[in-house]
Design an enzyme around this catalytic site. Structure first.
Site, PDB file in Angstrom:
ATOM      1  CE  LYS A 282      -4.556  -0.061   1.260  1.00 41.73           C
ATOM      2  NZ  LYS A 282      -5.672  -0.002   2.577  1.00 41.73           N
ATOM      3  CD  GLU A 366     -18.401  -3.537   8.467  1.00 39.39           C
ATOM      4  OE1 GLU A 366     -19.121  -4.564   8.009  1.00 39.39           O
ATOM      5  OE2 GLU A 366     -17.584  -2.485   8.860  1.00 39.39           O
ATOM      6  NE  ARG A 394     -22.283  -5.465   4.323  1.00 40.27           N
ATOM      7  CZ  ARG A 394     -20.516  -5.710   2.905  1.00 40.27           C
ATOM      8  NH1 ARG A 394     -19.808  -6.421   4.143  1.00 40.27           N
ATOM      9  NH2 ARG A 394     -21.000  -5.176   2.146  1.00 40.27           N
TER      10      ARG A 394
END
Ligand SMILES: Cc1ncc(C[n+]2csc(CCOP(=O)(O)OP(=O)(O)O)c2C)c(N)n1
Ligand SMILES: CC(=O)[C@@H](O)[C@H](O)COP(=O)(O)O
Ligand SMILES: [Mg+2]
Length: 638
Positions: A282, A366, A394
């Protein structure tokens, strides 16, 4: 003309040799740093996929082959090489190109939803459609190691592996991080794969060596080939993927274009479900990102490209929450914290530093976060689950059936509630009040400033007989919007001097309500402005206040459908209170990106808009009401 300027589509990439591609990769990196530092955006993730994206577009034939990006925050390079590099001056700005794939922008774009862990499911569905159409097209999903921790990915993998003849190419973009290092058993497994030389590469090397070793080479090669299966298990623990029925290619250096092309070509030719494990970095190529301790510039506001530093900002909703939760943690050892791979961006890092045993990162999961919190609550803890409002969507069933059904003391802290702005339609936190309003026993607070955030957070964590939630906006927060009195849980911010209009402003919209009241006062319309603080369930004091006014107007930074205004209307009906009510809120539409202010202005949620609408309503309603009052006086009922 630079090579970058010469690229108008993937075909231009296919004409380049590898030396040109290396030059192009460098130009793209310089371009990304320049544009994203100015506009803000996902600099780190996109610097990490430059070579990978070039290789993907050279091996596959977009848009005939579908290139799917999970989350989509790492699709800037894809946009650059599909003819949109001129749009990056307006990246994520009103009217400019989106920070995620956009079907309106290009036929090369497919998934607009920035919620993680969906790409493999799309790939499964597309692969089935391609197969039914006779095949010949490839569904290629690029999924990060972080997104791979999401449950939907494993539901999809189970299905993708079901048919060994159905081609699906899964490219794991493994940089070892979500925002921070990716957690969990899967992350450890990927790390173990990263540390081992690729089985194929080792086999190729061994084959090359033995075939050029005179006399003894051939028998040794024959023996090794016979022992291939055992060598494979020993050399690279890819057994998880192969046990699932997935062919595994890797690990591949995600910054080596020839190596990537070889692996992707192998995957393309394989004709079944296959994983290419690309190891990337990254922020690759830009030291301020690579060395950025917190999150390798996962998502950055506009920064100085020379220093890599963002402007210094004042206190934010998140920072106030962060400090207050840590203070509460010192007083209440039963309080624990849960993040879904967003420790710092949800402000839980302060708590985590002070109470290293009392916080949990569950990955981008989640649903698991909420039901795991239910487990912690059953175990006598008071969990605080901090997520962005939009990502709670969700986990709705988990809130409803795993927490509320059992009346468990879990506190949800919903950051980025309301219109967020640059991240577009799937990031606006405009659904939470509509969802939570359906949950029996759920209590929701919407602080209006730093002071009420601290106060309502403490009130929420003090609740022990059921779930609570706090919602607050993205960005900076004012320390105090003072109240003139408190009626139960309702704060009166301004008395209107008459009983004409009651304006109920939710959360951060308190300032908006007061500004609108100022404008209305100039027109001689008296407006009482209140902050309900605990918005759900609707407080009896609010119903009483409403009953004493001629017109009630609610204004909320949430979707109107089933939002706070709907709840107030229902409460008035239940109380047989027929005062007219008008509810202002976010229209139930997908709203494109822009700044928060621009998007709110676009849907009529400014002080001027509110004042104008209240003026219209008041003129009609108050006139009607006064006429009715006069008529009642002239001819009293029998
Ligand atoms: C359901 C959901 N939760 C949280 C997020 C916030 N989010 C955006 S990108 C990201 C990290 C993604 O990590 P990874 O998939 O490894 O991609 P990388 O940034 O490393 O390329 C997170 C947590 C999200 N987009 N969707
Ligand atoms: C892609 C994603 O879900 C986040 O990185 C998003 O960009 C939110 O960023 P903020 O933290 O700036 O709201
Ligand atoms: Mg990652």
């Amino acid at each position: 003309m630079t090579l970058l300027e010469s690229v108008h589509g993937p075909a231009d990439l296919k004409r380049m040799d590898h030396d040109e591609l290396e030059v192009l990769a460098g130009e793209i990196r310089d371009f990304l740093v320049d544009k994203v530092c100015r506009a803000g955006g996902h600099l780190g993730p996109n610097l990490g996929v430059v070579e990978l994206t070039l290789a993907l577009h050279r091996v596959f034939d977009s848009p005939r082959d579908a290139l799917l990006f999970d989350v989509g925050h790492q699709a800037y390079v894809h946009k650059i090489v599909t003819g949109r590099h001129s749009g990056f001056d307006n990246l994520r700005q009103l009217g400019g190109i989106a920070g995620y794939p956009s079907r309106a922008e290009s036929e090369h774009d497919h998934i607009e939803n920035s919620h993680a862990s969906t790409a493999l499911s799309y790939a499964d569905g597309l692969a089935k459609a391609f197969q039914l159409e006779g095949g010949g097209r490839h569904a290629v999903a690029v999924v990060g190691d972080g997104a791979l921790t999401g449950g939907m990915c494993w539901e999809a993998l189970n299905n993708i592996a079901a048919d060994p003849q159905r081609p699906v190419v899964i490219v794991v973009n493994d940089n070892g991080r979500s925002y921070s290092p990716t957690i969990g058993g899967l992350a450890e497994h990927l790390a173990s794969l990263r540390l081992r030389p690729g089985y194929e590469r080792l086999l190729d090397g061994g084959r090359e060596l033995l075939q050029h070793t005179p006399v003894v080479g051939k028998p040794i090669y024959t023996a090794l080939h016979a022992a291939k299966a055992g060598i494979k298990d020993a050399l690279s623990p890819q057994v998880m993927f192969s046990d699932l029925g997935l062919k595994y290619f890797g690990p591949v250096d995600g910054h080596d274009i020839p190596a990537l092309e070889k692996a992707l070509a192998g995957a393309k030719a394989f004709g079944g479900p296959v994983i290419v494990h690309a190891v990337t970095e990254k922020g690759h190529g830009y030291p301020p990102a690579v060395n950025h301790q917190a999150d390798q510039m996962h998502q950055t506001d506009p920064i100085d490209p020379r220093t890599g530093l963002p402007p210094v900002k004042g206190p934010s909703w998140t920072s106030v929450f962060s400090d207050e939760l840590a203070a509460i943690g010192a007083e209440r050892e039963d309080v624990v914290a849960i993040t879904a791979a967003m420790l710092r961006s949800t402000g839980l890092h302060t708590f985590a530093e002070e109470f290293p045993d009392r916080w949990f990162d569950v990955g981008i999961a989640e649903q698991h976060a909420v039901t795991s919190a239910a487990g912690l609550a059953m175990g006598g803890k008071h969990p605080v689950v901090a997520v962005y409002s939009t990502f709670l969507n969700r986990a709705f069933d988990q809130v409803l059936m795993d927490v509320a059904l059992h009346r468990l003391p879990v506190t949800l802290v919903l950051d980025r509630a309301g219109i967020t702005g640059p991240d577009g339609p799937s990031h606006h936190g405009m659904w939470d009040l509509s969802l939570l309003g359906m949950v029996p026993g759920m209590r929701v607070a919407a602080p209006r400033d730093a002071g009420t955030l601290r106060e309502e957070l403490r009130e929420a964590i003090a609740v022990s007989d059921g779930p609570t939630a706090l919602r607050f906006s993205k960005g900076s927060v004012v320390e105090s919007v003072p109240a003139v009195e408190r009626l139960g849980t309702v704060d009166v911010l301004r008395r209107g001097g008459s009983e004409d209009v009651l304006l109920v402003a939710v959360g951060a919209f308190a300032g908006l309500g007061l500004s609108a009241a100022d404008r209305l006062a100039d027109q001689g319309i008296g407006v009482t402005v209140v902050d309900p603080r605990w918005v759900l369930p609707v407080a009896p004091e609010l119903v009483e206040l409403a009953a004493s006014h001629r017109l009630v107007v609610t204004v909320e930074d949430c979707g109107r459908h089933g939002g706070f205004g709907s709840a107030v209307a229902a409460a008035l009906r239940d109380a047989d209170c027929d005062v007219p009510l008008r509810d202002l809120g976010v229209p139930q539409r997908f709203l494109q990106h822009g700044s928060r202010e621009q998007v709110l202005a676009g849907v009529g949620l400014t002080a001027q808009d509110v004042a104008r609408k209240v003026t219209e309503w008041a003129a009609n309603r108050i006139g009607d009401a006064q006429a009715a009052d006069e008529a009642a006086v002239e001819s009293p009922r029998d």
